[in-house]
Design an enzyme around this catalytic site. Structure first.
Site, short mmCIF file in Angstrom:
data_model
loop_
_atom_site.label_atom_id
_atom_site.label_comp_id
_atom_site.label_asym_id
_atom_site.label_seq_id
_atom_site.Cartn_x
_atom_site.Cartn_y
_atom_site.Cartn_z
N ALA A 1 0.39 -3.87 -4.27
CA ALA A 1 1.71 -4.17 -3.69
C ALA A 1 1.46 -4.56 -2.24
CB ALA A 1 2.58 -2.93 -3.76
N GLY B 1 -0.87 -1.85 -7.33
CA GLY B 1 0.12 -2.60 -8.12
C GLY B 1 -0.51 -3.70 -8.97
N GLU C 1 -1.75 -1.94 -11.95
CA GLU C 1 -0.54 -1.52 -12.68
C GLU C 1 0.07 -2.71 -13.43
OE1 GLU C 1 1.02 0.38 -9.08
OE2 GLU C 1 1.34 2.20 -10.26
N GLU D 1 -4.12 4.20 -4.05
CA GLU D 1 -2.94 4.61 -3.28
C GLU D 1 -3.12 5.89 -2.46
OE1 GLU D 1 -2.85 3.31 -6.30
OE2 GLU D 1 -1.17 1.93 -6.49
N1 COA Z 1 -1.04 -5.88 0.82
C1 COA Z 1 -0.92 -6.76 1.82
N2 COA Z 1 -1.91 -7.56 2.22
C2 COA Z 1 -3.08 -7.47 1.58
C3 COA Z 1 -3.28 -6.57 0.52
C4 COA Z 1 -2.21 -5.74 0.13
N3 COA Z 1 -2.28 -4.87 -0.87
N4 COA Z 1 -4.56 -6.68 0.10
C5 COA Z 1 -5.12 -7.64 0.86
N5 COA Z 1 -4.24 -8.11 1.75
C6 COA Z 1 -4.45 -9.15 2.77
C7 COA Z 1 -5.22 -8.63 3.97
O1 COA Z 1 -4.36 -7.95 4.86
C8 COA Z 1 -5.77 -9.91 4.53
O2 COA Z 1 -4.72 -10.59 5.22
P1 COA Z 1 -5.00 -11.26 6.69
O3 COA Z 1 -6.08 -12.25 6.45
O4 COA Z 1 -3.69 -11.86 7.03
O5 COA Z 1 -5.43 -10.12 7.57
C9 COA Z 1 -6.07 -10.74 3.29
O6 COA Z 1 -5.27 -10.18 2.25
C10 COA Z 1 -7.51 -10.68 2.85
O7 COA Z 1 -7.87 -9.33 2.69
P2 COA Z 1 -9.15 -8.64 3.41
O8 COA Z 1 -8.88 -7.18 3.50
O9 COA Z 1 -9.47 -9.36 4.68
O10 COA Z 1 -10.29 -8.94 2.33
P3 COA Z 1 -11.62 -8.11 2.12
O11 COA Z 1 -12.47 -8.94 1.22
O12 COA Z 1 -12.21 -7.67 3.41
O13 COA Z 1 -11.17 -6.80 1.33
C11 COA Z 1 -9.91 -5.55 -0.33
C12 COA Z 1 -10.65 -6.86 0.03
C13 COA Z 1 -9.24 -5.77 -1.66
C14 COA Z 1 -10.97 -4.45 -0.48
C15 COA Z 1 -8.92 -5.18 0.78
O14 COA Z 1 -8.10 -6.30 1.02
C16 COA Z 1 -8.02 -4.01 0.45
O15 COA Z 1 -8.45 -2.87 0.47
N6 COA Z 1 -6.71 -4.29 0.14
C17 COA Z 1 -5.74 -3.29 -0.10
C18 COA Z 1 -5.93 -2.68 -1.49
C19 COA Z 1 -4.93 -1.57 -1.72
O16 COA Z 1 -4.97 -0.52 -1.11
N7 COA Z 1 -4.00 -1.81 -2.67
C20 COA Z 1 -3.04 -0.84 -3.06
C21 COA Z 1 -1.77 -1.04 -2.35
S1 COA Z 1 -0.58 0.17 -2.79
#
Ligand code: COA
Length: 260
Positions: free
Chosen positions: A66, A112, A115, A135
């Site tokens: 999400a 999400g 999910e 989460e």
């Molecule tokens: N919500 C909002 N933005 C998200 C996102 C999320 N769940 N997951 C990734 N993004 C965005 C990042 O903020 C980033 O945006 P920016 O370039 O404007 O800063 C972009 O997507 C790329 O992500 P980034 O984190 O730079 O890539 P990465 O390769 O370094 O890492 C992940 C990849 C998936 C490990 C990391 O993005 C992450 O941990 N995301 C969140 C996962 C999460 O906790 N999901 C559950 C949410 S309830």
């Protein structure tokens, strides 16, 4: 219909819905959830569509969760509303869709995103896919059905560990856990989903609808799955598809199901 955050195309009986926010790793914001609902509803109504495949845009992510930026300042009431409305509009909606839905998990499926994949009828994944419910690392729990569907698919102990550690599993572990049915290369992923879809399409869509309803009944509180199955089994006998299927078998020819 045109959308801002997703793509939807229909070819040869398959509607492919692609979450299309690659710069945000296809994170689900409010608009995306609303658009996905509309696209699934349209696909389910469309007589041409026999199977839906959902995937993510780009090579990195199916859906990375999400959109955290949207709910970071929510209070208790807003958070409950977000989960309740999201579950109804998208996750439960997909699970109960009468058209088969395959998730083609092409990269990160987190929070999400996992999910969403779990709400689909089954999943295939590319070998670079990573899945998890992270989460609790954000101080929250899964709110789009993750605490219910993950144990259904992988068992309670594995779900507990995945949720508590907030860790990710790779595609092969997901295969081993039964979270995904098949793993292939990223290049072959959509072709694999389409190959399975084409096998599904040869069968009676009305019978498949009854089967989805019956299988889902096993997981619904207060619903007797055996009774649902008996009802749906009986219903098939009043359909043109049943007449065609049995007649074709007895005449030693391939069935041409009218889908009625
Ligand atoms: N919500 C909002 N933005 C998200 C996102 C999320 N769940 N997951 C990734 N993004 C965005 C990042 O903020 C980033 O945006 P920016 O370039 O404007 O800063 C972009 O997507 C790329 O992500 P980034 O984190 O730079 O890539 P990465 O390769 O370094 O890492 C992940 C990849 C998936 C490990 C990391 O993005 C992450 O941990 N995301 C969140 C996962 C999460 O906790 N999901 C559950 C949410 S309830």
């Amino acid at each position: 219909m045109s959308y801002d955050t997703i793509l939807s195309t229909t070819n040869n009986g398959i509607t492919t819905i692609t979450v299309n926010r690659p710069n945000k790793l296809n994170a689900l914001n409010k608009v995306t959830i609303e658009e996905l609902h509309k696209a699934f509803k349209a696909a389910n109504k469309d007589k041409q569509t026999k199977v839906v495949i959902i995937t993510g845009s780009g090579e990195k992510a199916f859906v990375a969760g999400a959109d955290i930026s949207e709910f970071a300042d929510f209070d208790v009431k807003n958070a409950e509303k977000l989960a309740g409305e999201g579950q109804k509009m998208l996750f439960d909606y997909i699970e109960n869709l009468s058209t088969p839905v395959i998730a083609a998990v092409n990269g990160f499926a987190l929070g999400g995103g996992l999910e969403l994949a779990m709400a689909c009828h089954f999943r295939v994944a590319s070998d670079n896919a990573k899945m998890g419910l992270p989460e609790v690392s954000l101080g929250v729990i899964p709110g789009y059905g993750g605490t219910q569907r993950l144990p259904q698919l992988v068992g309670k102990g594995r779900a507990m560990e995945m949720v508590m550690t907030a860790g990710m599993i790779d595609a092969n572990k997901a295969l081993d856990y039964g979270l995904v049915n098949h793993v292939t290369s990223q290049e072959e992923l959509i072709a694999l989903a389409e190959k399975i879809a084409s096998k599904i399409m040869r069968n009676s869509s009305v019978a498949i609808k009854g089967a989805i309803k019956s299988i889902n009944a096993n997981y619904k509180d207060g619903v007797d799955g055996y009774k649902t199955e008996i009802k749906q089994f009986g219903k098939c006998f009043g359909t043109e598809d049943f007449k065609e299927g049995t007649t074709a078998f007895l005449q030693k020819r391939k069935a041409e199901f009218p889908g009625k």
